[in-house]
Write a protein that holds these residues in place. Structure first.
Motif, PDB file in Angstrom:
ATOM      1  N   GLU A  10      -0.481  -3.027 -15.526  1.00  0.00           N
ATOM      2  CA  GLU A  10      -1.192  -3.755 -16.577  1.00  0.00           C
ATOM      3  C   GLU A  10      -2.632  -3.260 -16.670  1.00  0.00           C
ATOM      4  OE1 GLU A  10      -0.125  -5.495 -18.796  1.00  0.00           O
ATOM      5  OE2 GLU A  10       1.700  -6.499 -18.174  1.00  0.00           O
ATOM      6  N   GLY A  11      -3.019  -2.823 -17.841  1.00  0.00           N
ATOM      7  CA  GLY A  11      -4.368  -2.324 -18.034  1.00  0.00           C
ATOM      8  C   GLY A  11      -4.562  -0.884 -17.602  1.00  0.00           C
ATOM      9  N   ALA A  12      -3.588  -0.354 -16.835  1.00  0.00           N
ATOM     10  CA  ALA A  12      -3.717   1.027 -16.363  1.00  0.00           C
ATOM     11  C   ALA A  12      -2.865   1.987 -17.178  1.00  0.00           C
ATOM     12  CB  ALA A  12      -3.313   1.117 -14.890  1.00  0.00           C
ATOM     13  N   ARG A  13      -1.754   1.506 -17.696  1.00  0.00           N
ATOM     14  CA  ARG A  13      -0.837   2.352 -18.465  1.00  0.00           C
ATOM     15  C   ARG A  13      -0.268   1.544 -19.611  1.00  0.00           C
ATOM     16  NH1 ARG A  13       4.535   2.996 -18.605  1.00  0.00           N
ATOM     17  NH2 ARG A  13       4.875   1.597 -16.822  1.00  0.00           N
ATOM     18  N   PRO A  14      -0.391   2.027 -20.859  1.00  0.00           N
ATOM     19  CA  PRO A  14       0.180   1.288 -21.993  1.00  0.00           C
ATOM     20  C   PRO A  14       1.700   1.362 -21.963  1.00  0.00           C
ATOM     21  CG  PRO A  14      -0.664   3.410 -22.732  1.00  0.00           C
ATOM     22  CD  PRO A  14      -1.077   3.269 -21.298  1.00  0.00           C
ATOM     23  N   ILE A  15       2.325   0.357 -22.540  1.00  0.00           N
ATOM     24  CA  ILE A  15       3.780   0.392 -22.696  1.00  0.00           C
ATOM     25  C   ILE A  15       4.147   1.536 -23.636  1.00  0.00           C
ATOM     26  CG2 ILE A  15       5.751  -0.864 -23.672  1.00  0.00           C
ATOM     27  CD1 ILE A  15       4.525  -3.434 -22.708  1.00  0.00           C
ATOM     28  N   HIS A  16       5.164   2.271 -23.268  1.00  0.00           N
ATOM     29  CA  HIS A  16       5.613   3.401 -24.105  1.00  0.00           C
ATOM     30  C   HIS A  16       5.888   2.878 -25.520  1.00  0.00           C
ATOM     31  CE1 HIS A  16       7.913   6.752 -25.650  1.00  0.00           C
ATOM     32  NE2 HIS A  16       7.754   7.430 -24.520  1.00  0.00           N
ATOM     33  N   ILE A  47       0.842  -1.207   0.000  1.00  0.00           N
ATOM     34  CA  ILE A  47       0.000   0.000   0.000  1.00  0.00           C
ATOM     35  C   ILE A  47       0.872   1.250   0.000  1.00  0.00           C
ATOM     36  CG2 ILE A  47      -1.661   1.320   1.357  1.00  0.00           C
ATOM     37  CD1 ILE A  47      -2.865  -1.336   2.276  1.00  0.00           C
ATOM     38  N   GLU A  48       1.914   1.247   0.821  1.00  0.00           N
ATOM     39  CA  GLU A  48       2.832   2.390   0.878  1.00  0.00           C
ATOM     40  C   GLU A  48       3.580   2.565  -0.443  1.00  0.00           C
ATOM     41  OE1 GLU A  48       6.404   4.043   3.818  1.00  0.00           O
ATOM     42  OE2 GLU A  48       5.415   2.128   4.232  1.00  0.00           O
ATOM     43  N   LEU A  49       3.976   1.455  -1.045  1.00  0.00           N
ATOM     44  CA  LEU A  49       4.690   1.524  -2.318  1.00  0.00           C
ATOM     45  C   LEU A  49       3.779   2.008  -3.443  1.00  0.00           C
ATOM     46  CD1 LEU A  49       6.727  -1.770  -1.966  1.00  0.00           C
ATOM     47  CD2 LEU A  49       7.725   0.502  -2.255  1.00  0.00           C
ATOM     48  N   PHE A  50       2.525   1.533  -3.450  1.00  0.00           N
ATOM     49  CA  PHE A  50       1.564   2.020  -4.445  1.00  0.00           C
ATOM     50  C   PHE A  50       1.395   3.527  -4.335  1.00  0.00           C
ATOM     51  CE2 PHE A  50      -0.651  -2.307  -4.666  1.00  0.00           C
ATOM     52  CZ  PHE A  50      -0.104  -2.582  -5.913  1.00  0.00           C
ATOM     53  N   ALA A  51       1.231   4.018  -3.113  1.00  0.00           N
ATOM     54  CA  ALA A  51       1.032   5.453  -2.902  1.00  0.00           C
ATOM     55  C   ALA A  51       2.240   6.246  -3.391  1.00  0.00           C
ATOM     56  CB  ALA A  51       0.770   5.722  -1.419  1.00  0.00           C
ATOM     57  N   LYS A  52       3.432   5.724  -3.115  1.00  0.00           N
ATOM     58  CA  LYS A  52       4.653   6.406  -3.557  1.00  0.00           C
ATOM     59  C   LYS A  52       4.714   6.452  -5.081  1.00  0.00           C
ATOM     60  CE  LYS A  52       9.703   6.138  -3.289  1.00  0.00           C
ATOM     61  NZ  LYS A  52      10.865   5.548  -2.603  1.00  0.00           N
ATOM     62  N   TYR A  53       4.395   5.337  -5.721  1.00  0.00           N
ATOM     63  CA  TYR A  53       4.465   5.260  -7.184  1.00  0.00           C
ATOM     64  C   TYR A  53       3.460   6.209  -7.832  1.00  0.00           C
ATOM     65  CZ  TYR A  53       4.631   3.105 -11.845  1.00  0.00           C
ATOM     66  OH  TYR A  53       4.762   2.874 -13.192  1.00  0.00           O
ATOM     67  N   LYS A  54       2.256   6.261  -7.286  1.00  0.00           N
ATOM     68  CA  LYS A  54       1.221   7.133  -7.850  1.00  0.00           C
ATOM     69  C   LYS A  54       1.599   8.606  -7.709  1.00  0.00           C
ATOM     70  CE  LYS A  54      -1.644   3.959  -9.188  1.00  0.00           C
ATOM     71  NZ  LYS A  54      -1.842   3.714 -10.650  1.00  0.00           N
ATOM     72  N   ASP A  67       7.237  -6.717  -8.434  1.00  0.00           N
ATOM     73  CA  ASP A  67       6.148  -7.390  -9.141  1.00  0.00           C
ATOM     74  C   ASP A  67       4.821  -6.661  -8.985  1.00  0.00           C
ATOM     75  OD1 ASP A  67       7.888  -9.319  -9.950  1.00  0.00           O
ATOM     76  OD2 ASP A  67       7.324 -10.784  -8.435  1.00  0.00           O
ATOM     77  N   HIS A  68       4.565  -6.163  -7.769  1.00  0.00           N
ATOM     78  CA  HIS A  68       3.307  -5.467  -7.500  1.00  0.00           C
ATOM     79  C   HIS A  68       3.083  -4.314  -8.458  1.00  0.00           C
ATOM     80  CE1 HIS A  68       1.788  -7.430  -4.009  1.00  0.00           C
ATOM     81  NE2 HIS A  68       1.031  -6.417  -3.658  1.00  0.00           N
ATOM     82  N   ILE A  69       4.134  -3.563  -8.699  1.00  0.00           N
ATOM     83  CA  ILE A  69       4.016  -2.378  -9.554  1.00  0.00           C
ATOM     84  C   ILE A  69       3.846  -2.795 -11.010  1.00  0.00           C
ATOM     85  CG2 ILE A  69       5.112  -0.207 -10.200  1.00  0.00           C
ATOM     86  CD1 ILE A  69       4.245  -0.480  -7.248  1.00  0.00           C
ATOM     87  N   VAL A  70       4.531  -3.863 -11.406  1.00  0.00           N
ATOM     88  CA  VAL A  70       4.371  -4.370 -12.773  1.00  0.00           C
ATOM     89  C   VAL A  70       2.921  -4.767 -13.011  1.00  0.00           C
ATOM     90  CG1 VAL A  70       5.087  -6.142 -14.410  1.00  0.00           C
ATOM     91  CG2 VAL A  70       6.775  -5.158 -12.843  1.00  0.00           C
ATOM     92  N   SER A  71       2.330  -5.483 -12.060  1.00  0.00           N
ATOM     93  CA  SER A  71       0.935  -5.906 -12.201  1.00  0.00           C
ATOM     94  C   SER A  71      -0.023  -4.721 -12.165  1.00  0.00           C
ATOM     95  CB  SER A  71       0.571  -6.895 -11.085  1.00  0.00           C
ATOM     96  OG  SER A  71       1.345  -8.066 -11.182  1.00  0.00           O
TER      97      SER A  71
END
Length: 696
Positions: free
Chosen positions: A417-423, A314-321, A410-414
């Protein structure tokens, strides 16, 4: 004194080895010297006044030299044999070391020497401190351990799959520890390709009283595409194969249904529980599990899965966003690393590679920020690689199987998926900077995402690998991609390269694919030669299919006698799929030639095979033949048999045929259908490895 003694021994050893390697010279010199000394001794014995001590010394020298002429070569042979054995062991050790994550030949780790992180568990503050107790999970623990305990040989292929951070790696590691003794040898291959090489080489898997354990964590399409039946059979004779896989990747493979993932699908079908493996569902802990987890990990609040909580998801998701606002440079680095994983690259991404991709990603996140080396290093060291409270970071330093680099969580990779297209610019850039081995993984990744053009570009690079087998695998896959694009000549060239594989199954399949490519070019004679080469190989998987495909091609080009011969070769193979389909085609050919009685017998034999596709089709064709001969009652039974099968393709026309027969029996209408052979995807299905159908 000791040094002088060692020097004397070394000189003697060198002399012994020299004598062994130059045996003819040694024998000539020793024999000549002995003869000369013997002649001198004889002469001295005949001369008056010679002392006995001189004559005795000469005789002693002759005898010593005679003994040395025999002993020294024998010692040299022994020394040489020991050196050769040591050299072979060193070669084997180096060979194995480059293909495993831990250990080398003869020095593979034992189960008791491995930690959870060796089995792919994400390192956290708990694993690094050695205080990472396992929270049992039922009934999953029991089901996985039961699968691992299946007797052998052949030993099972146990697959655990599920969503990211469902706990696949940890539950698998604990199951292995619970089932096998601590002294069990564990092989941790660097990849599926590494396992395939080890399994099929003379530097093969370890053997002992019980089975070894072979573990592959987070397997990919690239891993599965080299795990052919021959490889899996070789592993199963000596070891239990244990693997984990994400649900998304498994779903992509199974639903693709294309030639390009056929070997991967076949490999998955070997998993325990009738090819299903064990699905580990991503779920929050039960009340009992939560209570135990909170007792074992005081201070943690368990939301999501236990694994998710322990890595601080949860903390890592928040940081990434928040990354685009908080640290655009660091966010660009993480996105680049994430997209490398999504594109198929499983190894860590090096600093140099990330720095190059960083310049591609940064403008899309924050315009005007210069992509300088200093900006890159600051974003990496002060944001992307900085851990949160769980001591887990968005990017983790990882040596992988070679050069040190960075791996995205892995969490961030998953999550992406479906949220951001590959550049869109990633594919060409990534393909240009990786080596041929990595390009093979990207080829699979691009194809699975519908990026056919980039898959072909990656495949062309992968086929240049200096490793013959890697190049052959890539060339075979490339040939399928090119054939799908209509590049027939280029696909034939790729299949020719794949046919040079030293793996008999792969070479035979590539030759079959080459025959189909030549057939599509209209080069019938050359195609026939390729098919006959496969047929004469007697390969149980490809020879029957080659006969079937060859028969279909010859029939379409009017060579009916040769077509019949080819069909009979497939029929006599008794292959459960290809033999019934060949007989179905043979029956249709005979029916069109007016040999209705022989056609009917062929269709009856296909019906008796109970093949799920061909038997209903044969019942439909038999009804048509019988109706054409006026045997209306028997025709009605045949049509009803096809209808009862419920086959989506053959039951509906059988119902129409039945209506016509019933109308004919009432004298209302003539019967006007004709039998046919299998349609595309029926009589010539794509085989393992992917062969395009020639029918249609």
């Amino acid at each position: 004194m000791a040094d002088r003694e060692d020097a004397r021994r070394s000189t003697a050893t060198r002399l012994a080895v020299w004598a062994r390697r130059h045996l003819t010279i040694w024998i000539t010199v020793a024999t000549t010297t002995q003869a000369a000394l013997l002649a001198i001794t004889t002469m001295l014995m005949q001369l008056p006044g010679q002392s006995d001590s001189v004559i005795t010394a000469c005789i002693g020298i002759v005898l010593l030299l005679a003994a040395l002429s025999v002993v020294l070569p024998l010692i040299g042979a022994r020394v040489e044999r020991k050196a050769r054995t040591a050299e072979e062991l060193d070669d084997k050790r180096r060979y194995v070391t480059t293909r495993v994550l831990r250990g080398s030949a003869g020095e593979l780790p034992r189960l008791g020497q491995l930690s959870a992180t060796d089995f792919g568990v994400t390192p956290t503050q708990y694993t690094t401190s050695g205080r990472d107790p396992y929270v049992p999970r039922e009934p999953d623990d029991t089901q996985i351990r039961d699968a691992l305990s299946a007797p052998g040989p052949p030993y099972p292929f146990v697959l655990v799959w599920g969503n990211t951070k469902a706990g696949k790696s940890r539950i698998t590691a604990e199951a292995i520890r619970a089932v096998f003794p601590e002294d069990t040898v564990v092989l941790l291959p660097a990849s599926g390709a590494a396992l395939a090489e080890l399994a099929l080489s003379d530097k093969a898997l370890p053997s002992g009283e019980g089975p070894a354990v072979v573990h592959l964590d987070d397997i990919t399409v690239a891993d599965l595409e080299v795990l052919t039946p021959a490889v899996l059979d070789a592993v199963a004779r000596q070891a239990v194969l244990v693997a984990t896989m994400t649900a998304g990747r498994r779903g992509q493979i199974l639903k693709s249904g294309t030639d390009s993932t056929r070997v991967a699908r076949t490999a998955l079908s070997r998993a325990h529980r009738d090819g299903q493996g064990h699905e580990l569902v991503f779920r929050p802990p039960t009340d009992a599990e939560r209570e135990q987890a909170e007792a074992l990990y005081p201070g943690e609040t368990f939301r999501g899965s236990i694994a998710e909580t322990l890595v601080g998801a949860i903390e890592l998701f928040a940081k990434y966003k928040a990354g685009p606002d908080d640290d655009p440079a660091g966010c660009a680095i993480v996105q680049a690393a994430v997209d490398c994983r999504r594109a198929g690259l499983t190894r860590p991404v090096t600093d140099a590679e990330l720095s190059r991709l960083f310049a591609l990603y940064l403008p899309a996140i924050r315009a005007g920020v210069p992509a300088t080396p200093d900006t890159f290093q600051q974003g990496l060291r002060t944001w992307a690689a900085v851990p949160v409270s769980s001591q887990v970071a968005l990017l983790t330093a990882d040596t992988g199987d070679g050069e040190a680099g960075w791996k995205a969580l892995d969490h961030i990779v998953s999550a992406d998926e479906g949220a951001r297209p590959i550049h869109p610019g990633l594919w060409a850039e990534l393909i240009s900077i990786v080596n041929p081995s990595d390009a093979r993984a990207i080829m699979y990744g691009a194809e699975n995402r519908g990026e056919r053009e980039h898959a072909i570009a990656a495949g062309r690079k992968a086929a240049t690998s200096p490793h013959l087998e890697e190049a052959a695998v890539s060339a075979g896959y490339l040939g399928i991609l090119l054939a799908g694009q209509g590049e027939v000549e280029a696909s034939a060239d790729a299949f020719r390269q794949a046919a040079r594989s030293q793996n008999a199954d792969r070479s035979s399949m590539a030759t079959l694919q080459l025959g189909i490519a030549l057939s599509n070019q209209g080069k019938i004679e050359a195609a026939t030669d390729a098919f006959h080469q496969v047929i004469h190989s007697r390969n149980p998987h490809t020879a029957p299919l080659a006969a079937l495909v060859c028969g279909k091609m010859l029939e379409e080009h009017g060579d009916l006698d040769a077509a019949q011969d080819a069909y009979w070769q497939a029929i006599r193979s008794y292959h459960p799929d290809h033999a019934p389909r060949a007989e179905l085609n043979l029956g249709a050919l005979l029916a069109h030639a007016g040999e209705l009685s022989a056609a009917g017998e062929a269709f009856r034999r296909v019906i008796a095979s109970n093949h799920p596709d061909s038997a209903p089709h044969a019942a439909l064709n038999l009804g048509i033949v019988l109706a054409s001969r006026g045997e209306l009652e028997a025709a009605e039974q045949a049509f009803r048999h096809a209808i009862a099968s419920g086959h989506p393709r053959h039951a509906p026309p059988a119902a129409l045929g039945l209506d016509q027969v019933l109308a004919l029996r009432r004298g209302e209408a003539p019967f006007g259908a004709t039998p046919d052979g299998g349609s595309e995807g029926d009589e010539v299905p794509p085989p393992e490895g992917g062969v395009p159908s020639t029918s249609g």
